[in-house]
Design an enzyme around this catalytic site. Structure first.
Site, PDB file in Angstrom:
ATOM      1  N   HIS A 200       0.807  -1.461  -0.070  1.00 37.61           N
ATOM      2  CA  HIS A 200       0.054   0.158   0.028  1.00 37.61           C
ATOM      3  C   HIS A 200       0.945   1.291  -0.296  1.00 37.61           C
ATOM      4  O   HIS A 200       0.324   2.279  -0.144  1.00 37.61           O
ATOM      5  CB  HIS A 200      -0.982   0.022   1.301  1.00 37.61           C
ATOM      6  CG  HIS A 200      -2.524   0.311   0.805  1.00 37.61           C
ATOM      7  ND1 HIS A 200      -2.394   1.644   0.241  1.00 37.61           N
ATOM      8  CD2 HIS A 200      -3.407   0.231   1.375  1.00 37.61           C
ATOM      9  CE1 HIS A 200      -3.875   2.052   0.154  1.00 37.61           C
ATOM     10  NE2 HIS A 200      -4.534   1.176   0.708  1.00 37.61           N
ATOM     11  N   ASP A 204      -2.345   2.379  -4.359  1.00 36.75           N
ATOM     12  CA  ASP A 204      -3.664   2.519  -3.431  1.00 36.75           C
ATOM     13  C   ASP A 204      -4.547   1.279  -3.792  1.00 36.75           C
ATOM     14  O   ASP A 204      -4.371   0.531  -4.927  1.00 36.75           O
ATOM     15  CB  ASP A 204      -4.264   3.788  -3.600  1.00 36.75           C
ATOM     16  CG  ASP A 204      -3.452   4.786  -3.018  1.00 36.75           C
ATOM     17  OD1 ASP A 204      -2.712   4.493  -2.183  1.00 36.75           O
ATOM     18  OD2 ASP A 204      -3.569   6.135  -3.478  1.00 36.75           O
TER      19      ASP A 204
END
Length: 222
Positions: A200, A204
């Site tokens: 992450h 995203d």
């Protein structure tokens, strides 16, 4: 009766250290999806009938490479504070070895290879891995990893990123399920479980979901 104590050393120890380091360093999140592989399985049979021997994994890897070309943000490595996106797709393929060992050697420049060439390269890596002949580059220079548990009864799982790579795809079991077709009728379809773990810090959730969606579409349109 005494317990059996197995020391985490040698290659098993290295694997354990890398797994722990991966979870410590990367912000890991997993998306799960199911895709229809009925057409893909029919295509595999057609190719085999024509004398072109490829596996389901070969066909899936081919789709992964095509999808990575359309989603380059998934293909690369995280180095310190930098995200290094690779212009070439170096596809690592997880291989289980005797003794509860696991390696993930790399098919270099996979985007330049045909379906058959990718399959031949994967088989060559399996043979080298079993002989302990993999090079350091083959073990460490990948940009995306595929881990296949399709022969088990696991449909979805949470693969651990092969750091410093950005993402890893887990392939699960294929099961027959009733699905509603375009005509509104129910029919049995072969459904494959896919699990995408990504860092992450580099990607995203939205772009990762878009990649997984595109991969499913690629597989379903083979």
């Amino acid at each position: 009766m005494s317990d059996n104590v197995i020391a985490l050393k040698g290659m098993r120890g290295m694997i354990a250290d890398n797994m722990r380091r991966s979870l410590d360093e990367a912000a890991q999140l997993t998306h799960h999806a199911s895709c229809d592989v009925t057409r893909l399985l029919a295509y595999k049979k057609l190719l085999n009938d024509e004398g072109i021997k490829v596996s389901v994994e070969d066909l899936l890897c081919d789709c992964v490479v095509s999808t990575l070309q359309a989603h380059p943000a998934m293909n690369g490595r995280v180095k310190g504070k930098d995200i290094v996106l690779s212009s070439a797709i170096h596809l690592s393929v997880a291989i289980a070895l005797p003794g509860n060992l696991l390696v993930a050697p790399t098919i270099f420049d996979a985007e330049t290879l045909s379906l058959q060439q990718k399959g031949e390269a994967r088989k060559a890596l399996i043979a080298k891995a079993r002989k302990g002949k993999l090079s350091i580059a083959e073990m460490t220079k990948g940009t995306f990893t595929v881990s296949n548990l399709g022969l088990s009864r696991v449909e979805h799982f949470t693969p651990i990123i092969n750091i410093p790579q950005i993402a890893i795809l887990g392939i699960g079991q294929t099961v027959k399920r009733p699905e509603i077709n375009d005509q509104g009728d129910i029919e049995a379809r072969s459904m494959l479980g896919l699990s995408l773990t990504f860092d992450h810090r580099a990607v995203d959730g939205g772009p990762a979901a878009a990649f997984l969606t595109s991969l499913c579409e690629c597989i379903e349109q083979v």
